[in-house]
Enzyme design. Structure first.
Site, PDB file in Angstrom:
ATOM      1  N   ARG A 153       3.882  -4.893   5.924  1.00 55.49           N
ATOM      2  CA  ARG A 153       3.888  -3.438   5.962  1.00 55.49           C
ATOM      3  C   ARG A 153       4.033  -3.005   7.423  1.00 55.49           C
ATOM      4  NH1 ARG A 153      -0.403  -5.046   2.574  1.00 55.49           N
ATOM      5  NH2 ARG A 153      -0.200  -4.355   0.404  1.00 55.49           N
ATOM      6  N   LYS A 177      -4.307  -4.466   3.397  1.00 58.00           N
ATOM      7  CA  LYS A 177      -5.095  -3.471   2.687  1.00 58.00           C
ATOM      8  C   LYS A 177      -6.405  -4.075   2.195  1.00 58.00           C
ATOM      9  CE  LYS A 177      -1.596  -0.227   1.017  1.00 58.00           C
ATOM     10  NZ  LYS A 177      -1.003   0.408  -0.188  1.00 58.00           N
ATOM     11  N   HIS A 251       9.643   0.187   4.889  1.00 55.32           N
ATOM     12  CA  HIS A 251       9.260  -0.363   3.595  1.00 55.32           C
ATOM     13  C   HIS A 251      10.458  -0.963   2.865  1.00 55.32           C
ATOM     14  CE1 HIS A 251       5.432  -0.685   1.605  1.00 55.32           C
ATOM     15  NE2 HIS A 251       5.982  -0.490   0.426  1.00 55.32           N
ATOM     16  N   ARG A 254      10.535  -4.524   3.559  1.00 57.49           N
ATOM     17  CA  ARG A 254       9.527  -5.233   2.751  1.00 57.49           C
ATOM     18  C   ARG A 254      10.060  -5.457   1.329  1.00 57.49           C
ATOM     19  NH1 ARG A 254       3.944  -6.261   2.186  1.00 57.49           N
ATOM     20  NH2 ARG A 254       2.929  -5.376   0.338  1.00 57.49           N
ATOM     21  N   HIS A 277      -0.318  -8.303  -2.275  1.00 54.48           N
ATOM     22  CA  HIS A 277      -0.560  -7.437  -3.422  1.00 54.48           C
ATOM     23  C   HIS A 277      -1.855  -7.846  -4.123  1.00 54.48           C
ATOM     24  CE1 HIS A 277       3.980  -6.336  -3.917  1.00 54.48           C
ATOM     25  NE2 HIS A 277       3.352  -5.520  -3.105  1.00 54.48           N
ATOM     26  N   TYR A 286       9.505  -6.511  -8.867  1.00 53.65           N
ATOM     27  CA  TYR A 286      10.666  -7.024  -8.147  1.00 53.65           C
ATOM     28  C   TYR A 286      11.473  -8.004  -8.983  1.00 53.65           C
ATOM     29  CZ  TYR A 286       8.612  -4.878  -4.012  1.00 53.65           C
ATOM     30  OH  TYR A 286       8.096  -3.973  -3.116  1.00 53.65           O
TER      31      TYR A 286
END
Length: 307
Positions: A153, A177, A251, A254, A277, A286
């Protein structure tokens, strides 16, 4: 109820944000998002509304008000998530007896295919800092290569510190995150671009008499740490009218990393780990993209495809 005192909305929102920062350890960006969402709540219901008096009808009226203002589905759902978390906090600490926010349901999101680049488009983007004397060429080339190579990110790449780099700059431990650490990798083009940039950074600041003590890998031209907004600006210059003329966000690189890995046969759980994730379902979208991409290529290439 806590201390048998009715708490006003503004007072509890402030308390809640402090809790998120000091106890939950949320990032500044996450705190900002919560604050913005809860400001919508206060704007609609009034800052001095008693939290205990707020009903589910009040909350649904807020959602309708946001929708009438043409906010995106994602923004409305962000508001709903913030309100749910806020009311769960209020219930946990006894400020309310019933959590009315539990009755809120998120709205359906339109399905958008994430923007990703083809291999020639990636090559053209990474070539732009070399052929265009726009900003800081070696730094910008390293940013593009490292974003594409790692799937980071933009917030993670600007937080990357020199001491985080390991194994001859081929990998690094980053904090993503939820304050979760993971290892990311940099292939040869990224490592080479990084080496050229770091050497140029040292020479540049030595010539200009700037003391280089910034621990972050990527810095601005004054020697301070580069921000996420700075990276977005850099990309906008190279993909705007002076460059490729096809706007690209950080992004998108990414997304491109993820689709490239999966289309080359990487296991979806490995890609999940590399992207950081929390849920496998986030990564699995994806796989749908790569399937649609193959179908599109087939339809355009096969003689009977368009039929």
């Amino acid at each position: 109820m806590a201390d048998n005192v009715e708490k006003m909305l503004y007072s509890l929102v402030d308390e809640f944000l402090v809790y998120l920062e000091s106890v939950r350890g949320l990032s500044a960006n996450s705190i900002r998002t919560y604050r913005n969402d809860l400001n919508h709540l206060m704007e609609q219901l009034g800052r001095e509304k008693s939290v205990a008096e707020i009903t589910v009808v009040d909350l649904r009226n807020c959602i309708a008000w946001l929708s009438a203002r043409k906010l995106s589905s994602a923004s409305v759902n962000s508001f709903i998530a913030a309100v749910r978390t806020f009311f769960a906090y209020c219930r946990k600490f006894g400020y309310i007896e019933t959590n009315v926010a539990l009755e809120l349901k998120t709205i359906k999101m339109p399905q958008h295919m994430p923007r990703f680049l083809t291999a020639p488009e990636v090559d053209e983007l990474c070539r732009q800092p070399v052929v265009n004397e726009l900003l800081w060429q070696k730094r910008d080339a390293a940013i593009f290569e490292m974003l594409y190579s790692s799937g980071c990110r933009v917030s993670e790449i600007v937080s990357l510190k020199i001491h985080d780099l390991q194994n001859g700059n081929s990998s690094a431990i980053i904090t993503g995150k939820g304050n979760k650490d993971r290892r990311v990798y940099f292939e040869e083009d990224a490592r080479n671009a990084l080496a050229l940039y770091l050497e140029d950074r040292k020479d540049r600041f030595h010539r200009e008499g700037i003391e280089d003590r910034t621990p972050e890998v990527f810095v601005n031209q004054s020697g301070g740490a580069l921000t996420a907004g700075g990276v977005r600006y850099i990309l906008s210059r190279y993909t705007g009218s002076e460059g490729t003329k096809h706007h690209v966000s950080p992004h998108a690189l990414r997304h491109t990393f993820a689709t490239s890995m999966l289309s080359k046969g990487a296991d979806v759980r490995v890609v999940q780990e590399m992207l950081g994730h929390a849920s496998i379902s986030t990564t699995q979208r994806y796989t749908h993209i790569t399937t649609e991409r193959l179908i599109d290529i087939y339809n355009r290439a096969h003689p009977h495809g368009k039929k």
